[in-house]
Motif scaffolding. Structure first.
Motif, PDB file in Angstrom:
ATOM      1  N   VAL A 264       0.844  -1.204   0.000  1.00  0.00           N
ATOM      2  CA  VAL A 264       0.000   0.000   0.000  1.00  0.00           C
ATOM      3  C   VAL A 264       0.877   1.251   0.000  1.00  0.00           C
ATOM      4  N   ILE A 265       1.872   1.293   0.882  1.00  0.00           N
ATOM      5  CA  ILE A 265       2.747   2.464   0.987  1.00  0.00           C
ATOM      6  C   ILE A 265       3.499   2.677  -0.319  1.00  0.00           C
ATOM      7  N   ARG A 266       3.984   1.600  -0.907  1.00  0.00           N
ATOM      8  CA  ARG A 266       4.726   1.717  -2.169  1.00  0.00           C
ATOM      9  C   ARG A 266       3.819   2.249  -3.282  1.00  0.00           C
ATOM     10  N   SER A 267       2.582   1.760  -3.336  1.00  0.00           N
ATOM     11  CA  SER A 267       1.648   2.201  -4.376  1.00  0.00           C
ATOM     12  C   SER A 267       1.282   3.662  -4.205  1.00  0.00           C
ATOM     13  N   VAL A 268       0.950   4.067  -2.981  1.00  0.00           N
ATOM     14  CA  VAL A 268       0.531   5.447  -2.740  1.00  0.00           C
ATOM     15  C   VAL A 268       1.698   6.410  -2.960  1.00  0.00           C
ATOM     16  N   SER A 269       2.874   6.051  -2.467  1.00  0.00           N
ATOM     17  CA  SER A 269       4.028   6.947  -2.625  1.00  0.00           C
ATOM     18  C   SER A 269       4.385   7.126  -4.094  1.00  0.00           C
ATOM     19  N   THR A 270       4.168   6.083  -4.905  1.00  0.00           N
ATOM     20  CA  THR A 270       4.445   6.182  -6.338  1.00  0.00           C
ATOM     21  C   THR A 270       3.371   6.983  -7.054  1.00  0.00           C
ATOM     22  N   GLN A 271       2.108   6.665  -6.776  1.00  0.00           N
ATOM     23  CA  GLN A 271       1.011   7.333  -7.476  1.00  0.00           C
ATOM     24  C   GLN A 271       0.948   8.819  -7.155  1.00  0.00           C
ATOM     25  N   PHE A 272       1.197   9.187  -5.905  1.00  0.00           N
ATOM     26  CA  PHE A 272       1.137  10.594  -5.509  1.00  0.00           C
ATOM     27  C   PHE A 272       2.505  11.277  -5.591  1.00  0.00           C
ATOM     28  N   GLN A 273       3.520  10.519  -5.974  1.00  0.00           N
ATOM     29  CA  GLN A 273       4.875  11.055  -6.131  1.00  0.00           C
ATOM     30  C   GLN A 273       5.296  11.847  -4.884  1.00  0.00           C
ATOM     31  N   VAL A 274       5.244  11.196  -3.729  1.00  0.00           N
ATOM     32  CA  VAL A 274       5.560  11.859  -2.469  1.00  0.00           C
ATOM     33  C   VAL A 274       7.062  12.098  -2.367  1.00  0.00           C
ATOM     34  N   ASN A 275       7.419  13.113  -1.591  1.00  0.00           N
ATOM     35  CA  ASN A 275       8.822  13.453  -1.400  1.00  0.00           C
ATOM     36  C   ASN A 275       9.445  12.707  -0.227  1.00  0.00           C
ATOM     37  N   LEU A 276       8.647  12.369   0.765  1.00  0.00           N
ATOM     38  CA  LEU A 276       9.152  11.617   1.907  1.00  0.00           C
ATOM     39  C   LEU A 276       8.002  10.930   2.609  1.00  0.00           C
TER      40      LEU A 276
END
Length: 529
Positions: A264-276
């Protein structure tokens, strides 16, 4: 049978029943019946007539009025999901569904900046025209059915006209209620349900929405543009582009050894292009050495991972996280990560199960500890942009020092704005509370949030709350929230809480110095006024 008849005779002779048989009571009953029949006919006509398909930009949109207990507007974007907007309150809601997309127009829109500029005016005019046509049809059919229904039921022109007048009055009242409760900011705070992979494109970026929410038509154009990109997406078309003026932070907490959380964390961080990513603790369940291997997935996330220890994490857990190349472990320390000055401190307790002594530590003791830690930090002249503390009670001790305090622990997401201007943000469980999530009748949902900070002021502008339940990891519910006053002053509390007479006894096994951390040490910053 004779007894029943006698009982009915006695009932008919009672004063209450006799009053119901008076001319006034019969007249009131007839008037009420006429009103009810007229309203039912009008309501049926309103929902049957409230339907139209209107061209909006490169799409065809079906507009429908539907019965509702709360009103509002729903935008269906099959098969991607739906946006729910609290535009108004009332017994009638508006549903808009994208029924068709004209690919050539969509491609021209995406590839031409001038077309996007013209779309603002075009979408507003086309959508307004569609809504007007829908309302005229709905009102006309409502009045017609109200009249015909009353005429068929009562076979009286006068009562049919009374039913018509009743519906007309109800429509005026409904219009007034919708107008009084209309919320133009609803487009800036949508709730999204649907495919997780498409969420960023549909809801857009919080920073740009904050800056443009007063331009109502511009938001509609942005929504149509995003939907067009989703429908027409190919390898040659652009994908979601985050606003460069924001710093996007993914807040997770209480993973509790659930391996599904990493997906879940990997998918969300990729889709939303998070910085940290910021983890406010309880990565493990018992803090044992075999559990340390669970931290190895942190490196696969490819962005800085800020971590503070929770009450289920041991010193060994903390060291295992610190061993990951992209990890930033904070334990009574401040670091600057991706432009944000972050203070973090580990939980003073270690309670892997209910047999440990630290389960008796109360909220007042944790709040007092937080106050002491905040006073120590304030004395150094350092003012962090945000603080990360596992327990929300301890986090409240930082009131008046920082604009934002992130925490977890309770497995239930919430947020509150303290009188000092500090917001305490409590995250739910990103691991669905681990095995504990199965103890209740309904499993604990997986929760995490994307926070949007201004790159210029480092203040929180808004956030998206994500919730994944029983529909699987590809489906999500996302709710947008905007910070009402992002640049509000942060003031120290007028009357600091008094520490309890006795200090809590915390475990002594923590190392005297914190484990190695990564990230750039933050220079002191003068407290904001």
């Amino acid at each position: 049978m004779t007894r029943i008849r006698a009982a009915l005779s006695r009932l008919a002779a009672t004063p209450a029943v006799k009053r119901l048989r008076t001319p006034r009571a019969r007249r009131t009953g007839r008037v009420t019946l006429v009103l009810v029949v007229g309203l039912l006919g009008g309501y049926l006509g309103l929902t049957l007539g409230g339907h139209v398909v209107a061209p909006v930009g490169p799409t065809d949109v079906s507009l429908n009025l539907r019965p509702s207990l709360t009103g509002g507007t729903t935008v269906q974007i099959p098969p991607l999901g739906a946006l729910h907007l609290d535009t108004h309150w009332g017994p009638i809601g508006l549903e808009a569904a994208v029924t068709d997309l004209r690919p050539e127009e969509a491609r021209a829109l995406i590839e031409s900046e001038s077309e996007v500029d013209h779309l603002t005016t075009k979408v507003g005019a086309e959508l307004r025209h569609g809504v007007v046509i829908m309302l005229l049809r709905a009102v006309g059919l409502a009045l017609t059915l109200a009249f015909l229904t009353a005429l068929i039921v009562f076979r009286s022109w006068r009562k049919a006209l009374a039913g018509l007048a009743t519906t007309f009055t109800a429509l005026i009242a409904l219009t007034a209620l919708t107008w009084a409760t209309f919320n133009p900011q609803a487009l800036a705070e949508p709730r999204y349900t649907g495919l997780l992979a498409n969420a960023p494109q549909v809801v857009g970026d919080a920073r740009s929405i904050v800056e443009r929410f007063s331009a109502y038509r511009a938001q509609l154009a942005r929504l149509v543009g995003n939907v067009s990109k989703l429908y027409a997406a190919t390898s040659t078309l652009p994908t979601y582009e985050p606003d460069p003026s924001t710093i996007r932070v993914l807040h997770v907490s209480d993973i509790h050894l659930n391996p599904a959380a990493w997906s879940v964390i990997r998918s969300v961080s990729t889709q939303f292009q998070v910085n940290l990513i910021i983890d406010s603790g309880d990565l493990t369940d018992h803090g044992s050495d075999p559990e340390d291997r669970f931290a190895a997935d942190i490196e696969s996330l490819k962005v800085p991972y800020v971590f503070v220890r929770g009450n289920h994490d041991s010193a060994s857990t903390q060291r295992a996280v610190a061993d990951q190349k992209n990890a930033v472990v904070l334990d009574d320390a401040t670091r600057e990560v991706q432009g944000l000055r972050i203070y973090g401190v580990g939980d003073p307790r270690f309670t892997p199960d209910k047999s440990t002594r630290d389960d008796n530590v109360g909220a007042d003791q944790l709040r007092a500890l937080g106050l002491t830690q905040a006073q120590k930090l304030r004395s150094t002249g350092t003012t962090p942009d945000l603080a990360v503390i596992h327990d929300p009670n301890q986090a409240e001790g930082f009131s008046g020092l920082t604009p934002l305090a992130l925490s977890g622990h309770s497995h239930q997401r919430s947020t509150k704005l303290l009188p000092t201007g500090t917001r305490v943000f409590v995250q739910g469980s990103t691991g669905g509370a681990g095995l504990r999530g199965l103890e209740h009748e309904q499993p604990t949902p997986i929760e995490l949030s994307v926070l949007y900070f201004s790159r210029a002021t480092h203040r929180l502008q808004g956030w998206d709350d994500l919730r994944l339940g029983g529909l699987g990891l590809t489906s999500a519910q996302i709710e947008r929230h905007l910070e009402p006053k992002p640049d509000r002053p942060i003031t120290p509390p007028t009357s600091p809480p008094t520490p309890p007479p006795t200090s809590p006894t915390f475990p002594s096994q923590w190392p005297s110095s914190p484990p190695p951390t990564s990230g750039t040490p933050a220079p002191p910053r003068s407290p904001s006024p």
